[in-house]
Design an enzyme around this catalytic site. Sequence first.
Site, PDB file in Angstrom:
ATOM      1  N   THR A 189      -6.981  91.323  -7.848  1.00  0.00           N
ATOM      2  CA  THR A 189      -6.351  91.028  -9.144  1.00  0.00           C
ATOM      3  C   THR A 189      -6.329  89.512  -9.317  1.00  0.00           C
ATOM      4  O   THR A 189      -6.712  88.773  -8.402  1.00  0.00           O
ATOM      5  CB  THR A 189      -4.894  91.532  -9.210  1.00  0.00           C
TER       6      THR A 189
ATOM      7  N   LYS B 285       8.605  88.637   0.560  1.00  0.00           N
ATOM      8  CA  LYS B 285       8.083  89.987   0.829  1.00  0.00           C
ATOM      9  C   LYS B 285       8.681  90.567   2.122  1.00  0.00           C
ATOM     10  O   LYS B 285       8.932  91.776   2.201  1.00  0.00           O
ATOM     11  CB  LYS B 285       6.552  89.966   0.878  1.00  0.00           C
TER      12      LYS B 285
ATOM     13  N   TYR C  95       6.203  83.047  -0.312  1.00  0.00           N
ATOM     14  CA  TYR C  95       5.820  84.433  -0.639  1.00  0.00           C
ATOM     15  C   TYR C  95       6.133  85.350   0.550  1.00  0.00           C
ATOM     16  O   TYR C  95       6.708  86.429   0.367  1.00  0.00           O
ATOM     17  CB  TYR C  95       4.326  84.456  -0.977  1.00  0.00           C
TER      18      TYR C  95
ATOM     19  N   ASP D 108      12.088  89.978 -18.426  1.00  0.00           N
ATOM     20  CA  ASP D 108      12.083  88.908 -17.429  1.00  0.00           C
ATOM     21  C   ASP D 108      12.929  89.412 -16.267  1.00  0.00           C
ATOM     22  O   ASP D 108      14.152  89.523 -16.382  1.00  0.00           O
ATOM     23  CB  ASP D 108      12.668  87.620 -18.023  1.00  0.00           C
ATOM     24  N   VAL D 109      12.287  89.720 -15.157  1.00  0.00           N
ATOM     25  CA  VAL D 109      13.026  90.336 -14.039  1.00  0.00           C
ATOM     26  C   VAL D 109      14.055  89.396 -13.422  1.00  0.00           C
ATOM     27  O   VAL D 109      14.916  89.842 -12.659  1.00  0.00           O
ATOM     28  CB  VAL D 109      12.072  90.866 -12.929  1.00  0.00           C
TER      29      VAL D 109
ATOM     30  N   ASP E 281       7.145  93.470 -19.049  1.00  0.00           N
ATOM     31  CA  ASP E 281       6.439  92.280 -18.540  1.00  0.00           C
ATOM     32  C   ASP E 281       6.866  91.064 -19.324  1.00  0.00           C
ATOM     33  O   ASP E 281       7.265  91.169 -20.487  1.00  0.00           O
ATOM     34  CB  ASP E 281       4.921  92.460 -18.666  1.00  0.00           C
TER      35      ASP E 281
ATOM     36  N   ASN F 207       7.356  95.975  -9.484  1.00  0.00           N
ATOM     37  CA  ASN F 207       6.010  95.485  -9.182  1.00  0.00           C
ATOM     38  C   ASN F 207       5.796  94.024  -9.565  1.00  0.00           C
ATOM     39  O   ASN F 207       4.961  93.350  -8.959  1.00  0.00           O
ATOM     40  CB  ASN F 207       5.000  96.384  -9.929  1.00  0.00           C
TER      41      ASN F 207
HETATM   42  P1  NAD Z   1      -0.821  90.015 -11.416  1.00  0.00           P
HETATM   43  O1  NAD Z   1      -0.575  88.551 -11.534  1.00  0.00           O
HETATM   44  O2  NAD Z   1      -2.122  90.558 -11.898  1.00  0.00           O
HETATM   45  O3  NAD Z   1       0.352  90.850 -12.145  1.00  0.00           O
HETATM   46  C1  NAD Z   1       1.693  90.500 -11.990  1.00  0.00           C
HETATM   47  C2  NAD Z   1       2.428  90.818 -13.293  1.00  0.00           C
HETATM   48  O4  NAD Z   1       3.814  90.438 -13.136  1.00  0.00           O
HETATM   49  C3  NAD Z   1       1.881  90.009 -14.484  1.00  0.00           C
HETATM   50  O5  NAD Z   1       1.603  90.866 -15.566  1.00  0.00           O
HETATM   51  C4  NAD Z   1       3.009  89.044 -14.813  1.00  0.00           C
HETATM   52  O6  NAD Z   1       3.072  88.664 -16.178  1.00  0.00           O
HETATM   53  C5  NAD Z   1       4.225  89.829 -14.364  1.00  0.00           C
HETATM   54  N1  NAD Z   1       5.401  88.965 -14.180  1.00  0.00           N
HETATM   55  C6  NAD Z   1       5.447  87.744 -13.569  1.00  0.00           C
HETATM   56  N2  NAD Z   1       6.677  87.240 -13.657  1.00  0.00           N
HETATM   57  C7  NAD Z   1       7.443  88.142 -14.313  1.00  0.00           C
HETATM   58  C8  NAD Z   1       8.800  88.177 -14.709  1.00  0.00           C
HETATM   59  N3  NAD Z   1       9.642  87.144 -14.466  1.00  0.00           N
HETATM   60  N4  NAD Z   1       9.270  89.274 -15.341  1.00  0.00           N
HETATM   61  C9  NAD Z   1       8.422  90.305 -15.653  1.00  0.00           C
HETATM   62  N5  NAD Z   1       7.113  90.319 -15.318  1.00  0.00           N
HETATM   63  C10 NAD Z   1       6.633  89.246 -14.653  1.00  0.00           C
HETATM   64  O7  NAD Z   1      -0.605  90.365  -9.868  1.00  0.00           O
HETATM   65  P2  NAD Z   1      -0.788  91.757  -9.068  1.00  0.00           P
HETATM   66  O8  NAD Z   1      -1.757  91.491  -7.991  1.00  0.00           O
HETATM   67  O9  NAD Z   1      -1.001  92.885  -9.969  1.00  0.00           O
HETATM   68  O10 NAD Z   1       0.664  91.834  -8.368  1.00  0.00           O
HETATM   69  C11 NAD Z   1       1.577  92.887  -8.587  1.00  0.00           C
HETATM   70  C12 NAD Z   1       2.489  93.003  -7.371  1.00  0.00           C
HETATM   71  O11 NAD Z   1       1.709  93.337  -6.218  1.00  0.00           O
HETATM   72  C13 NAD Z   1       3.210  91.694  -7.010  1.00  0.00           C
HETATM   73  O12 NAD Z   1       4.535  91.985  -6.614  1.00  0.00           O
HETATM   74  C14 NAD Z   1       2.418  91.174  -5.838  1.00  0.00           C
HETATM   75  O13 NAD Z   1       3.178  90.337  -5.008  1.00  0.00           O
HETATM   76  C15 NAD Z   1       2.036  92.472  -5.149  1.00  0.00           C
HETATM   77  N6  NAD Z   1       0.890  92.367  -4.251  1.00  0.00           N
HETATM   78  C16 NAD Z   1      -0.291  91.883  -4.706  1.00  0.00           C
HETATM   79  C17 NAD Z   1      -1.354  91.742  -3.812  1.00  0.00           C
HETATM   80  C18 NAD Z   1      -2.682  91.163  -4.242  1.00  0.00           C
HETATM   81  O14 NAD Z   1      -3.452  90.779  -3.343  1.00  0.00           O
HETATM   82  N7  NAD Z   1      -3.031  91.110  -5.512  1.00  0.00           N
HETATM   83  C19 NAD Z   1      -1.197  92.148  -2.470  1.00  0.00           C
HETATM   84  C20 NAD Z   1       0.025  92.666  -2.062  1.00  0.00           C
HETATM   85  C21 NAD Z   1       1.071  92.774  -2.959  1.00  0.00           C
END
Ligand code: NAD
Length: 282
Positions: free
Chosen positions: A187, A156, A152, A60-61, A37, A87
């Site tokens: 989240t 996706k 977004y 950093d992805v 992360d 993720n």
């Molecule tokens: P979140 O913000 O709680 O967690 C995302 C994590 O990604 C964080 O810990 C952040 O620090 C990390 N991150 C961000 N940029 C980064 C980078 N450049 N390199 C490494 N890490 C990085 O969000 P979440 O809800 O847990 O989302 C996780 C995944 O699920 C995402 O891909 C999101 O698009 C997807 N998603 C979320 C939802 C929702 O409603 N929460 C719905 C569908 C899909």
Amino acid sequence: MTTLTGRRVAITGGAQGIGRAIAEALIRSGATVALGDIQVTVVEQTAAELGSGTTGHRLDVTDPASFASFLDKAAANLGGLDVLVNNAGIMPIGPFLDESPDLTRRTVEIDLMGVLTGTRLAGRRFTDSGTGHIVNIASVLGTLASPNAATYCATKHAVVGFSEALRQEWRDTGVRISAICPGFVRTELIAGMSAPGPLERFLVVNPEDVADAVVQEIAKGVSRTVFVPKAVGVVSRGSTAAPTALVDMLFRLSGGNKVTEDLDKEKRAAYQQRLEGRDDEA
Ligand code: NAD
């Protein structure tokens, strides 16, 4: 209970939210986990809290060298690598024309290019050994579109298309690839957003629900796209065959547009600041 004893899994964006929940579910099922992360302190803390040999790493992805180094460390710590869960993600919400070009680029770099980079790096390892599974966390917005979430949605949709193309390309390699499309998940990413009552019950799930789906996919070892909850997929995939005007009308009647249009900016302020201020640590 599903058993994944001995599976070695790397998870991006594992510090919090869905990534953390996936790690917890995998550990419960017997897998070992390495988390990457951009929030270094948080990911190290999360790994310590999860225990069971879990390690936390700076990642950093958007940086292929950082991604390669994360996979190397994960494999070294776990004694190999069987699964990568892509993720990490961010979600800017607001009118596209008000979004800064920097934030647009950053969203594409994290939500799309990060997935492509991780898939390339892990895919090479996995195809060499003829086994492995890549799980890409996409979204229902990877098959449906919503106002105020254009960038977004673009990323996706691309992640779903990319995963489905590789599903065919890798058909005979022994390597699996899944796209997981959650509805909305409780989240920080959806801070300040809400769905009208009935839609809430239909569309919004907990991180643990997504985590369970990921565990099931890895256990099944098939390449496919799945929705959480499943009914979201029926509506989403079904709507592609319907006339556009009807789809838009039903979307608005159900209140679907309100999820991304009616923002509580105060509740979203901290997340928004994190997006714009680049929350990575030196
Ligand atoms: P979140 O913000 O709680 O967690 C995302 C994590 O990604 C964080 O810990 C952040 O620090 C990390 N991150 C961000 N940029 C980064 C980078 N450049 N390199 C490494 N890490 C990085 O969000 P979440 O809800 O847990 O989302 C996780 C995944 O699920 C995402 O891909 C999101 O698009 C997807 N998603 C979320 C939802 C929702 O409603 N929460 C719905 C569908 C899909």
